[in-house]
Design a protein around this motif. Structure first.
Motif, PDB file in Angstrom:
ATOM      1  N   TYR A 178      -0.043  -5.087   8.194  1.00 32.26           N
ATOM      2  CA  TYR A 178      -1.417  -4.783   8.019  1.00 32.26           C
ATOM      3  C   TYR A 178      -2.545  -5.352   9.272  1.00 32.26           C
ATOM      4  N   SER A 179      -1.892  -4.843  10.300  1.00 32.95           N
ATOM      5  CA  SER A 179      -2.779  -5.189  11.503  1.00 32.95           C
ATOM      6  C   SER A 179      -2.502  -3.964  12.193  1.00 32.95           C
ATOM      7  N   SER A 180      -3.424  -4.064  13.404  1.00 36.64           N
ATOM      8  CA  SER A 180      -3.390  -2.737  14.404  1.00 36.64           C
ATOM      9  C   SER A 180      -1.986  -2.453  14.856  1.00 36.64           C
ATOM     10  N   ALA A 181      -1.030  -3.415  14.611  1.00 40.97           N
ATOM     11  CA  ALA A 181       0.383  -2.958  15.055  1.00 40.97           C
ATOM     12  C   ALA A 181       1.009  -2.494  13.717  1.00 40.97           C
ATOM     13  N   SER A 182       0.763  -2.406  12.900  1.00 38.17           N
ATOM     14  CA  SER A 182       1.237  -1.807  11.519  1.00 38.17           C
ATOM     15  C   SER A 182       1.944  -0.495  11.925  1.00 38.17           C
ATOM     16  N   LYS A 183       3.241  -0.359  11.333  1.00 39.63           N
ATOM     17  CA  LYS A 183       3.872   0.852  11.564  1.00 39.63           C
ATOM     18  C   LYS A 183       3.809   1.582  10.051  1.00 39.63           C
ATOM     19  N   ILE A 184       3.207   2.821  10.008  1.00 39.10           N
ATOM     20  CA  ILE A 184       3.397   3.631   8.763  1.00 39.10           C
ATOM     21  C   ILE A 184       4.706   4.179   8.846  1.00 39.10           C
ATOM     22  N   TYR A 195       0.846  -1.171  -0.140  1.00 39.22           N
ATOM     23  CA  TYR A 195      -0.031  -0.174  -0.013  1.00 39.22           C
ATOM     24  C   TYR A 195       0.827   1.372  -0.068  1.00 39.22           C
TER      25      TYR A 195
END
Lengths: 113, 116
Positions: free
Chosen positions: A95-101, A32
């Motif tokens: 791609y989870s709530s723990a993903s870092k942008i 993404y």
């Protein structure tokens, strides 16, 4: 090497010009790709997002992704003084709530009237 | 109504002091973050909480301690401030499900910390 590289600019163009903003990345797992816009003294806000390779258009803005080259671009047509801001590319690692942008360092754009 | 609000907007303090920044979101999101933006505009994640649980803890000095009393609030306390802590600290929130689709984070306006 940073995961996401972006030319910091500043980039100054006359009103009405076509603007091209670019980022390169090193992690081939990124799927993404986002562009955030940050006005002076404000927080970043999501401008566009796109998935995988190809183009996505939204009004005067076009986001382009070339996964084979690990290169993404944002084009602004008919640029306006109100487009003057810092543009940050961003990619999520995971791609989870723990993903870092992961953000690029931003390109400062100035549109001259 | 401000979606993600941070206070204070500006802090100027001496080295060695302790300071706190508060953040509240009224979007009903389940995940909140602290990001640090340096003078070169580089935005780096520090912490993330999901429903009050710490889920991301980057390599940050332990002088920085986040606290989430509930899922709408995330505070940041900094002990023994150093010159290098001068930056803009942004709070952000997201909804986990939407994050997968759009990668959208909602940012506050930032808290500009200057350490003298």
């Amino acid at each position: 090497q940073k995961e996401v590289e972006q030319d910091p600019g500043p980039l100054s163009v006359p009103e009405g010009a076509i603007v091209s903003l670019n980022c390169t990345y090193s992690n081939s797992a990124f799927q993404y790709f986002m562009w955030y816009r940050q006005y002076s003294r404000k927080g970043p806000e999501l401008l566009m997002y796109t998935y995988s390779s190809g183009n996505k258009e939204d009004g005067r803005f076009t986001a382009q992704v070339d996964k084979s080259s690990k290169y993404i671009s944002l084009f602004i047509r008919d640029s306006q003084p109100s487009d003057s801001a810092t543009y940050l590319c961003a990619m999520p690692r995971g791609y989870s709530s723990a993903s870092k942008i992961i953000f690029g360092s931003g390109t400062r754009l100035s549109i001259r009237p | 109504d401000t979606a993600v609000s941070q206070t204070p907007k500006y802090l100027v303090t001496q080295m060695g002091n302790d300071k706190s920044i508060k953040c509240e979101q009224n979007l009903g999101h389940d995940t909140m973050y602290w990001y640090k933006q340096d003078s070169k505009k580089f935005l780096k994640i520090m912490f993330s909480y999901n429903n009050k649980e710490l889920i991301i803890n980057e390599t940050v000095p332990n002088r920085f301690s986040p606290k989430s009393p509930d899922k709408a609030h995330l505070n940041l306390h900094i002990n023994s401030l150093e010159l290098g802590d001068s930056a803009v600290y942004f709070c952000a929130s997201s909804q986990a499900v939407e994050l997968k689709v759009t990668g959208e984070l909602f940012f506050g306006e930032g808290s500009r910390l200057t350490v003298l």
